[in-house]
Motif scaffolding. Structure first.
Motif, PDB file in Angstrom:
ATOM      1  N   TYR A  29      46.570  33.636 -34.307  1.00 33.04           N
ATOM      2  CA  TYR A  29      46.804  32.572 -33.985  1.00 33.04           C
ATOM      3  C   TYR A  29      45.688  31.656 -32.406  1.00 33.04           C
ATOM      4  O   TYR A  29      45.416  31.065 -32.077  1.00 33.04           O
ATOM      5  CB  TYR A  29      48.186  32.145 -33.066  1.00 33.04           C
ATOM      6  CG  TYR A  29      48.274  32.914 -32.437  1.00 33.04           C
ATOM      7  CD1 TYR A  29      48.316  32.176 -30.723  1.00 33.04           C
ATOM      8  CD2 TYR A  29      49.370  33.994 -31.985  1.00 33.04           C
ATOM      9  CE1 TYR A  29      48.193  33.718 -30.460  1.00 33.04           C
ATOM     10  CE2 TYR A  29      49.968  35.022 -31.272  1.00 33.04           C
ATOM     11  CZ  TYR A  29      49.361  34.872 -30.387  1.00 33.04           C
ATOM     12  OH  TYR A  29      50.222  35.839 -28.751  1.00 33.04           O
ATOM     13  N   ARG A  30      45.503  33.002 -31.668  1.00 32.15           N
ATOM     14  CA  ARG A  30      44.012  32.502 -30.575  1.00 32.15           C
ATOM     15  C   ARG A  30      42.795  32.147 -31.915  1.00 32.15           C
ATOM     16  O   ARG A  30      42.491  31.793 -30.683  1.00 32.15           O
ATOM     17  CB  ARG A  30      44.145  33.884 -30.617  1.00 32.15           C
ATOM     18  CG  ARG A  30      44.821  34.807 -29.782  1.00 32.15           C
ATOM     19  CD  ARG A  30      44.831  35.728 -28.649  1.00 32.15           C
ATOM     20  NE  ARG A  30      45.789  36.273 -28.084  1.00 32.15           N
ATOM     21  CZ  ARG A  30      46.606  35.839 -26.765  1.00 32.15           C
ATOM     22  NH1 ARG A  30      44.657  35.513 -25.763  1.00 32.15           N
ATOM     23  NH2 ARG A  30      46.985  36.149 -25.832  1.00 32.15           N
TER      24      ARG A  30
ATOM     25  N   ASP B  15      49.651  35.032 -21.009  1.00 37.40           N
ATOM     26  CA  ASP B  15      48.806  34.196 -20.456  1.00 37.40           C
ATOM     27  C   ASP B  15      48.437  32.716 -20.931  1.00 37.40           C
ATOM     28  O   ASP B  15      47.502  31.955 -20.794  1.00 37.40           O
ATOM     29  CB  ASP B  15      46.925  34.607 -21.418  1.00 37.40           C
ATOM     30  CG  ASP B  15      47.239  35.439 -22.795  1.00 37.40           C
ATOM     31  OD1 ASP B  15      47.763  34.872 -23.005  1.00 37.40           O
ATOM     32  OD2 ASP B  15      45.811  35.131 -22.829  1.00 37.40           O
ATOM     33  N   LEU B  16      48.375  32.540 -22.419  1.00 36.89           N
ATOM     34  CA  LEU B  16      48.609  31.403 -22.884  1.00 36.89           C
ATOM     35  C   LEU B  16      50.412  30.737 -22.183  1.00 36.89           C
ATOM     36  O   LEU B  16      49.590  29.403 -21.867  1.00 36.89           O
ATOM     37  CB  LEU B  16      49.339  31.697 -24.651  1.00 36.89           C
ATOM     38  CG  LEU B  16      48.404  32.404 -25.569  1.00 36.89           C
ATOM     39  CD1 LEU B  16      48.714  32.572 -26.409  1.00 36.89           C
ATOM     40  CD2 LEU B  16      46.797  31.213 -24.994  1.00 36.89           C
TER      41      LEU B  16
ATOM     42  N   SER C  95      51.002  30.508 -18.860  1.00 41.54           N
ATOM     43  CA  SER C  95      50.175  30.054 -17.552  1.00 41.54           C
ATOM     44  C   SER C  95      49.253  29.610 -17.850  1.00 41.54           C
ATOM     45  O   SER C  95      49.103  28.360 -17.036  1.00 41.54           O
ATOM     46  CB  SER C  95      49.816  32.159 -17.879  1.00 41.54           C
ATOM     47  OG  SER C  95      50.444  32.796 -17.476  1.00 41.54           O
ATOM     48  N   LEU C  96      48.757  29.045 -18.860  1.00 45.44           N
ATOM     49  CA  LEU C  96      47.573  28.681 -20.086  1.00 45.44           C
ATOM     50  C   LEU C  96      48.275  26.527 -19.966  1.00 45.44           C
ATOM     51  O   LEU C  96      47.668  26.074 -20.412  1.00 45.44           O
ATOM     52  CB  LEU C  96      46.591  28.365 -20.164  1.00 45.44           C
ATOM     53  CG  LEU C  96      45.714  29.955 -20.421  1.00 45.44           C
ATOM     54  CD1 LEU C  96      44.500  29.960 -21.431  1.00 45.44           C
ATOM     55  CD2 LEU C  96      44.637  29.390 -19.089  1.00 45.44           C
ATOM     56  N   GLY C  97      49.281  26.960 -20.393  1.00 42.82           N
ATOM     57  CA  GLY C  97      50.489  25.226 -20.519  1.00 42.82           C
ATOM     58  C   GLY C  97      50.395  25.070 -22.181  1.00 42.82           C
ATOM     59  O   GLY C  97      50.568  23.901 -22.544  1.00 42.82           O
ATOM     60  N   LEU C  98      49.883  26.099 -22.657  1.00 45.97           N
ATOM     61  CA  LEU C  98      50.192  25.859 -24.048  1.00 45.97           C
ATOM     62  C   LEU C  98      51.608  26.186 -24.423  1.00 45.97           C
ATOM     63  O   LEU C  98      52.729  26.574 -24.505  1.00 45.97           O
ATOM     64  CB  LEU C  98      49.784  27.757 -24.864  1.00 45.97           C
ATOM     65  CG  LEU C  98      50.064  26.848 -26.591  1.00 45.97           C
ATOM     66  CD1 LEU C  98      48.698  26.342 -27.146  1.00 45.97           C
ATOM     67  CD2 LEU C  98      49.208  28.307 -27.085  1.00 45.97           C
ATOM     68  N   PRO C  99      52.254  24.558 -25.127  1.00 43.68           N
ATOM     69  CA  PRO C  99      52.879  24.495 -25.238  1.00 43.68           C
ATOM     70  C   PRO C  99      53.403  25.526 -26.654  1.00 43.68           C
ATOM     71  O   PRO C  99      52.657  25.981 -27.578  1.00 43.68           O
ATOM     72  CB  PRO C  99      53.375  23.033 -26.283  1.00 43.68           C
ATOM     73  CG  PRO C  99      51.785  22.658 -25.830  1.00 43.68           C
ATOM     74  CD  PRO C  99      50.775  23.212 -25.449  1.00 43.68           C
TER      75      PRO C  99
ATOM     76  N   SER D 177      63.354  29.946 -21.436  1.00 44.64           N
ATOM     77  CA  SER D 177      63.027  29.955 -20.286  1.00 44.64           C
ATOM     78  C   SER D 177      61.433  29.588 -19.537  1.00 44.64           C
ATOM     79  O   SER D 177      61.068  29.276 -19.111  1.00 44.64           O
ATOM     80  CB  SER D 177      63.967  30.320 -19.321  1.00 44.64           C
ATOM     81  OG  SER D 177      63.907  29.937 -17.812  1.00 44.64           O
ATOM     82  N   HIS D 178      61.350  31.229 -19.978  1.00 44.40           N
ATOM     83  CA  HIS D 178      60.606  31.865 -19.771  1.00 44.40           C
ATOM     84  C   HIS D 178      58.715  31.554 -19.929  1.00 44.40           C
ATOM     85  O   HIS D 178      57.987  30.862 -19.836  1.00 44.40           O
ATOM     86  CB  HIS D 178      60.148  33.682 -19.710  1.00 44.40           C
ATOM     87  CG  HIS D 178      58.844  34.372 -19.722  1.00 44.40           C
ATOM     88  ND1 HIS D 178      58.489  34.500 -18.291  1.00 44.40           N
ATOM     89  CD2 HIS D 178      57.715  34.677 -19.999  1.00 44.40           C
ATOM     90  CE1 HIS D 178      57.603  35.460 -18.066  1.00 44.40           C
ATOM     91  NE2 HIS D 178      57.143  34.875 -19.315  1.00 44.40           N
ATOM     92  N   CYS D 179      59.169  30.930 -21.259  1.00 42.94           N
ATOM     93  CA  CYS D 179      58.225  30.502 -22.314  1.00 42.94           C
ATOM     94  C   CYS D 179      57.801  28.987 -21.787  1.00 42.94           C
ATOM     95  O   CYS D 179      57.436  28.506 -22.570  1.00 42.94           O
ATOM     96  CB  CYS D 179      58.342  30.413 -24.081  1.00 42.94           C
ATOM     97  SG  CYS D 179      58.245  32.174 -24.381  1.00 42.94           S
ATOM     98  N   ASN D 180      58.535  28.586 -20.935  1.00 44.43           N
ATOM     99  CA  ASN D 180      58.765  27.066 -21.246  1.00 44.43           C
ATOM    100  C   ASN D 180      58.745  26.051 -22.300  1.00 44.43           C
ATOM    101  O   ASN D 180      58.208  24.585 -22.609  1.00 44.43           O
ATOM    102  CB  ASN D 180      57.613  26.293 -20.273  1.00 44.43           C
ATOM    103  CG  ASN D 180      57.475  26.938 -19.102  1.00 44.43           C
ATOM    104  OD1 ASN D 180      57.975  27.183 -17.782  1.00 44.43           O
ATOM    105  ND2 ASN D 180      56.185  27.770 -18.671  1.00 44.43           N
TER     106      ASN D 180
END
Length: 285
Positions: free
Chosen positions: A24-25, A56-57, A59-63, A92-95
């Motif tokens: 997916y990256r 890392d993703l 933290s970068l805000g990837l939905p 929760s951790h993954c938002n």
């Protein structure tokens, strides 16, 4: 949050967090063809694995859209509080923007059933029991918990699966993940024609997410068996159903390509086709 308040994401990809087939990256910026979100499934004990691969993703805000795999949504019995809390902790951790799971029996005596999951009994009593559990899960999750129509190879029923999902969703006031491949497989398994569905009374306004995948056709004696198959190209029957009905899905927030075990080149073809379709309808504009 109520499902109707979920933000629009766009076109996403369902893949294992390890990034093995597909990676997916390769569909994230700065690449030219990108996904809008990542969807993944995880066992309730896999928070450390999720952290290792995608922190890392996050933290970068990837939905992120999270698909739990441990709840027996089809059973009236209570869920293990530890399973609920640890699954909610992953969300929760993954938002996670939303979570969702197929309405079925996923575990038996601690054994994960996976592709051998047992669908719910499609009748009024079962629907009300499922709705009660879905309300409970929504009360204990940090984001909306949606219901997905399950894969079906046999059915005990007094109503069509879409009518069953409708009753659950209305009584739980929940959003829906509409898996088109599961629906087509159900039609075949119950002796119905592919287009013989009660779509006129289905609450399309509750559909938040659509799943697209391939279909596997197998001959068993004189019969043909159809199952949803993520490792296959998205089937024309699935694209056609979406094209015919997408205009009814006024609250659709995500179109997920379920592509586990597909090569990146095939995912790219599907991603581009999904973009053309959504641009044509103005869905995510």
């Amino acid at each position: 949050m109520h499902f109707s308040s979920i933000p629009t994401l766009g076109v996403g990809l369902a893949a294992d967090v390890s990034g093995v087939l597909p990676n997916y990256r390769n569909f994230l910026p700065p690449n030219s063809d990108t996904i809008d979100y990542l969807s993944f499934g995880a066992h309730y004990l896999q928070l450390a694995r999720v952290k290792h691969y995608i922190d890392d993703l996050i933290s970068l805000g990837l939905p992120i859209v999270f698909h739990p795999i441990n709840f027996n949504i089809a059973l009236e019995e209570s869920e293990d509080p530890e399973v609920v809390s640890r699954t909610a902790a992953i969300a929760s951790h993954c938002n996670a923007v939303w979570t969702g799971q197929d309405v079925g029996i996923w575990t038996c005596r601690g054994q994960y059933l996976g592709s051998f999951l047992v669908p719910a009994i499609f009748d009024e009593r079962s629907a009300l029991e499922v709705a009660k559990k879905v309300r409970y899960l929504n009360e204990n999750f940090p984001c909306p918990f949606l219901i997905e129509n399950p894969p079906v190879t046999f059915s005990l029923e007094t109503m069509h699966m879409l009518d069953f999902i409708s009753v659950v969703a209305e009584n739980a006031d929940a959003g829906i993940v509409l898996d088109i491949g599961h629906l087509i497989g159900y039609q075949q398994a119950t002796g119905r024609q592919v287009n013989d569905m009660p779509l006129g009374r289905f609450p399309f306004h509750r559909v938040v997410e659509v799943h697209l995948a391939g279909l596997q056709f197998s001959r068993i004696g004189n019969d043909t068996n159809i199952i949803d198959q993520h490792a296959y190209p998205v089937h024309d029957l699935c694209w056609q159903f979406l094209e015919r009905n997408i205009d009814r899905m006024h609250n659709l927030k995500g179109l997920t390509l379920e592509q586990e075990f597909c090569e990146d080149e095939l995912v790219l073809t599907h991603l581009r086709k999904a973009r053309v379709l959504t641009r044509h309808t103005g869905l995510f504009s």
